[in-house]
Design a protein around this motif. Structure first.
Motif, PDB file in Angstrom:
ATOM      1  N   LEU A   5       0.827  -1.208   0.000  1.00  0.00           N
ATOM      2  CA  LEU A   5       0.000   0.000   0.000  1.00  0.00           C
ATOM      3  C   LEU A   5       0.859   1.255   0.000  1.00  0.00           C
ATOM      4  CD1 LEU A   5      -2.782  -0.994   2.569  1.00  0.00           C
ATOM      5  CD2 LEU A   5      -2.974  -0.867   0.079  1.00  0.00           C
ATOM      6  N   ILE A   6       1.938   1.229   0.775  1.00  0.00           N
ATOM      7  CA  ILE A   6       2.829   2.394   0.851  1.00  0.00           C
ATOM      8  C   ILE A   6       3.463   2.668  -0.508  1.00  0.00           C
ATOM      9  CG2 ILE A   6       4.999   3.259   1.829  1.00  0.00           C
ATOM     10  CD1 ILE A   6       4.205   1.715   4.415  1.00  0.00           C
ATOM     11  N   PHE A   7       4.028   1.645  -1.127  1.00  0.00           N
ATOM     12  CA  PHE A   7       4.695   1.847  -2.408  1.00  0.00           C
ATOM     13  C   PHE A   7       3.698   2.180  -3.518  1.00  0.00           C
ATOM     14  CE2 PHE A   7       8.244  -0.550  -0.363  1.00  0.00           C
ATOM     15  CZ  PHE A   7       9.154   0.489  -0.406  1.00  0.00           C
ATOM     16  N   ALA A   8       2.498   1.619  -3.456  1.00  0.00           N
ATOM     17  CA  ALA A   8       1.468   1.978  -4.433  1.00  0.00           C
ATOM     18  C   ALA A   8       1.092   3.449  -4.274  1.00  0.00           C
ATOM     19  CB  ALA A   8       0.245   1.080  -4.265  1.00  0.00           C
ATOM     20  N   ALA A  51      -4.125   7.891   3.108  1.00  0.00           N
ATOM     21  CA  ALA A  51      -4.626   7.524   4.431  1.00  0.00           C
ATOM     22  C   ALA A  51      -4.694   6.005   4.582  1.00  0.00           C
ATOM     23  CB  ALA A  51      -5.986   8.156   4.675  1.00  0.00           C
ATOM     24  N   GLU A  52      -5.158   5.311   3.557  1.00  0.00           N
ATOM     25  CA  GLU A  52      -5.237   3.850   3.620  1.00  0.00           C
ATOM     26  C   GLU A  52      -3.855   3.214   3.740  1.00  0.00           C
ATOM     27  OE1 GLU A  52      -7.528   2.850   0.149  1.00  0.00           O
ATOM     28  OE2 GLU A  52      -9.432   3.254   1.176  1.00  0.00           O
ATOM     29  N   ALA A  53      -2.847   3.871   3.194  1.00  0.00           N
ATOM     30  CA  ALA A  53      -1.468   3.376   3.302  1.00  0.00           C
ATOM     31  C   ALA A  53      -0.849   3.732   4.652  1.00  0.00           C
ATOM     32  CB  ALA A  53      -0.617   3.946   2.170  1.00  0.00           C
ATOM     33  N   GLY A  54      -1.556   4.542   5.441  1.00  0.00           N
ATOM     34  CA  GLY A  54      -1.037   4.945   6.744  1.00  0.00           C
ATOM     35  C   GLY A  54      -0.037   6.077   6.676  1.00  0.00           C
ATOM     36  N   LEU A  55       0.052   6.745   5.529  1.00  0.00           N
ATOM     37  CA  LEU A  55       1.020   7.829   5.361  1.00  0.00           C
ATOM     38  C   LEU A  55       0.502   9.160   5.892  1.00  0.00           C
ATOM     39  CD1 LEU A  55       2.224   6.827   1.807  1.00  0.00           C
ATOM     40  CD2 LEU A  55       3.565   6.708   3.915  1.00  0.00           C
ATOM     41  N   ILE A  56      -0.817   9.323   5.924  1.00  0.00           N
ATOM     42  CA  ILE A  56      -1.406  10.542   6.485  1.00  0.00           C
ATOM     43  C   ILE A  56      -2.608  10.165   7.356  1.00  0.00           C
ATOM     44  CG2 ILE A  56      -0.738  11.964   4.494  1.00  0.00           C
ATOM     45  CD1 ILE A  56      -3.796  12.021   3.782  1.00  0.00           C
ATOM     46  N   ALA A  57      -2.997  11.096   8.192  1.00  0.00           N
ATOM     47  CA  ALA A  57      -4.240  10.982   8.950  1.00  0.00           C
ATOM     48  C   ALA A  57      -5.084  12.192   8.602  1.00  0.00           C
ATOM     49  CB  ALA A  57      -3.957  10.945  10.449  1.00  0.00           C
ATOM     50  N   GLN A  58      -6.389  12.004   8.611  1.00  0.00           N
ATOM     51  CA  GLN A  58      -7.299  13.115   8.375  1.00  0.00           C
ATOM     52  C   GLN A  58      -8.157  13.295   9.620  1.00  0.00           C
ATOM     53  OE1 GLN A  58      -8.907  11.678   4.503  1.00  0.00           O
ATOM     54  NE2 GLN A  58      -8.280  13.708   3.795  1.00  0.00           N
ATOM     55  N   GLU A  59      -8.364  14.548   9.992  1.00  0.00           N
ATOM     56  CA  GLU A  59      -9.096  14.871  11.210  1.00  0.00           C
ATOM     57  C   GLU A  59     -10.034  16.041  10.928  1.00  0.00           C
ATOM     58  OE1 GLU A  59      -7.917  17.137  15.346  1.00  0.00           O
ATOM     59  OE2 GLU A  59      -6.419  15.879  14.383  1.00  0.00           O
ATOM     60  N   ARG A  60     -11.259  15.902  11.364  1.00  0.00           N
ATOM     61  CA  ARG A  60     -12.224  16.986  11.196  1.00  0.00           C
ATOM     62  C   ARG A  60     -12.103  17.931  12.385  1.00  0.00           C
ATOM     63  NH1 ARG A  60     -16.493  18.109   8.121  1.00  0.00           N
ATOM     64  NH2 ARG A  60     -16.550  16.077   7.134  1.00  0.00           N
ATOM     65  N   ARG A  63     -15.731  22.445  10.620  1.00  0.00           N
ATOM     66  CA  ARG A  63     -16.191  22.112   9.273  1.00  0.00           C
ATOM     67  C   ARG A  63     -15.048  21.800   8.320  1.00  0.00           C
ATOM     68  NH1 ARG A  63     -20.648  26.435   7.525  1.00  0.00           N
ATOM     69  NH2 ARG A  63     -19.885  25.590   5.571  1.00  0.00           N
ATOM     70  N   VAL A  64     -13.830  21.844   8.826  1.00  0.00           N
ATOM     71  CA  VAL A  64     -12.653  21.677   7.973  1.00  0.00           C
ATOM     72  C   VAL A  64     -11.983  20.333   8.257  1.00  0.00           C
ATOM     73  CG1 VAL A  64     -10.395  22.652   7.369  1.00  0.00           C
ATOM     74  CG2 VAL A  64     -12.304  24.173   7.949  1.00  0.00           C
ATOM     75  N   ILE A  65     -11.599  19.629   7.188  1.00  0.00           N
ATOM     76  CA  ILE A  65     -10.846  18.381   7.329  1.00  0.00           C
ATOM     77  C   ILE A  65      -9.365  18.706   7.148  1.00  0.00           C
ATOM     78  CG2 ILE A  65     -10.421  16.077   6.404  1.00  0.00           C
ATOM     79  CD1 ILE A  65     -13.335  16.058   5.465  1.00  0.00           C
ATOM     80  N   TRP A  66      -8.580  18.323   8.144  1.00  0.00           N
ATOM     81  CA  TRP A  66      -7.141  18.581   8.145  1.00  0.00           C
ATOM     82  C   TRP A  66      -6.385  17.296   7.844  1.00  0.00           C
ATOM     83  CZ3 TRP A  66      -4.618  23.250   8.963  1.00  0.00           C
ATOM     84  CH2 TRP A  66      -5.457  24.325   9.244  1.00  0.00           C
ATOM     85  N   CYS A  67      -5.262  17.428   7.179  1.00  0.00           N
ATOM     86  CA  CYS A  67      -4.388  16.305   6.843  1.00  0.00           C
ATOM     87  C   CYS A  67      -3.079  16.460   7.598  1.00  0.00           C
ATOM     88  CB  CYS A  67      -4.099  16.275   5.344  1.00  0.00           C
ATOM     89  SG  CYS A  67      -5.573  16.139   4.342  1.00  0.00           S
ATOM     90  N   LYS A  68      -2.608  15.346   8.117  1.00  0.00           N
ATOM     91  CA  LYS A  68      -1.360  15.344   8.891  1.00  0.00           C
ATOM     92  C   LYS A  68      -0.495  14.192   8.415  1.00  0.00           C
ATOM     93  CE  LYS A  68       0.385  14.624  13.513  1.00  0.00           C
ATOM     94  NZ  LYS A  68       0.272  15.156  14.839  1.00  0.00           N
ATOM     95  N   LEU A  69       0.785  14.454   8.223  1.00  0.00           N
ATOM     96  CA  LEU A  69       1.739  13.433   7.831  1.00  0.00           C
ATOM     97  C   LEU A  69       1.977  12.471   8.987  1.00  0.00           C
ATOM     98  CD1 LEU A  69       3.756  12.621   5.535  1.00  0.00           C
ATOM     99  CD2 LEU A  69       5.451  13.990   6.738  1.00  0.00           C
ATOM    100  N   LEU A  70       2.010  11.173   8.691  1.00  0.00           N
ATOM    101  CA  LEU A  70       2.330  10.138   9.683  1.00  0.00           C
ATOM    102  C   LEU A  70       3.651   9.489   9.272  1.00  0.00           C
ATOM    103  CD1 LEU A  70      -1.167   8.444  10.132  1.00  0.00           C
ATOM    104  CD2 LEU A  70      -0.098  10.172  11.589  1.00  0.00           C
ATOM    105  N   PRO A  71       4.755   9.902   9.870  1.00  0.00           N
ATOM    106  CA  PRO A  71       6.069   9.447   9.398  1.00  0.00           C
ATOM    107  C   PRO A  71       6.390   7.981   9.677  1.00  0.00           C
ATOM    108  CG  PRO A  71       6.306  10.847  11.332  1.00  0.00           C
ATOM    109  CD  PRO A  71       4.860  10.878  10.945  1.00  0.00           C
ATOM    110  N   ASP A  72       5.675   7.333  10.590  1.00  0.00           N
ATOM    111  CA  ASP A  72       6.011   5.943  10.916  1.00  0.00           C
ATOM    112  C   ASP A  72       5.862   4.996   9.729  1.00  0.00           C
ATOM    113  OD1 ASP A  72       6.797   6.510  13.473  1.00  0.00           O
ATOM    114  OD2 ASP A  72       4.866   6.001  14.377  1.00  0.00           O
ATOM    115  N   ALA A  73       4.838   5.196   8.900  1.00  0.00           N
ATOM    116  CA  ALA A  73       4.664   4.328   7.729  1.00  0.00           C
ATOM    117  C   ALA A  73       5.833   4.498   6.766  1.00  0.00           C
ATOM    118  CB  ALA A  73       3.343   4.636   7.031  1.00  0.00           C
ATOM    119  N   MET A  74       6.268   5.717   6.561  1.00  0.00           N
ATOM    120  CA  MET A  74       7.408   5.969   5.679  1.00  0.00           C
ATOM    121  C   MET A  74       8.668   5.342   6.277  1.00  0.00           C
ATOM    122  SD  MET A  74       7.984   7.441   2.773  1.00  0.00           S
ATOM    123  CE  MET A  74       6.872   8.801   2.526  1.00  0.00           C
TER     124      MET A  74
END
Length: 109
Positions: A5-8, A51-60, A63-74
């Motif tokens: 998933l990560i490499f895809a 998000a499915e690859a675990g590279l980012i997380a999304q948080e509401r 009314r705004v959805i924020w994206c955050k990098l998740l370095p552990d998957a990388m």
């Protein structure tokens, strides 16, 4: 497998660009979409893959959805790639010289 998933996810240049943007700070989805010449729906699909690859997380947040990098998957992908670093590059010229010395006919006496 998670690495698949990560490499895809990393195979697409838009997703790599998004990850680079998220290195700086968390971003709202609309801010992520701004530099790209594509619809918000298309960006959302890219974010879903990340998000499915675990590279980012999304948080509401409101009314705004924020994206955050998740370095552990990388990090997991980096560790896997680093495993190949134990092999030294093959010096083909030196290998050829070695073979020539080994198979060279012995001088006649």
């Amino acid at each position: 497998m998670t690495l698949d998933l990560i490499f895809a996810a990393l195979a697409d240049p838009t997703r790599r660009a998004i990850l680079t943007m998220l290195l700086e700070d968390d971003m709202a989805v609309t801010d992520v979409a701004h530099p790209f010449d594509m619809s918000l729906a298309a960006i959302s699909k890219h974010l879903k893959v990340l998000a499915e690859a675990g590279l980012i997380a999304q948080e509401r947040r409101g009314r705004v959805i924020w994206c955050k990098l998740l370095p552990d998957a990388m990090r997991a992908a980096t560790v896997w790639i680093a495993g190949f670093g134990m092999f030294e590059a093959l010096d083909l010229d030196a290998f050829e010289r070695f073979l020539e010395e080994e198979i060279a006919p012995e001088p006649s006496e």
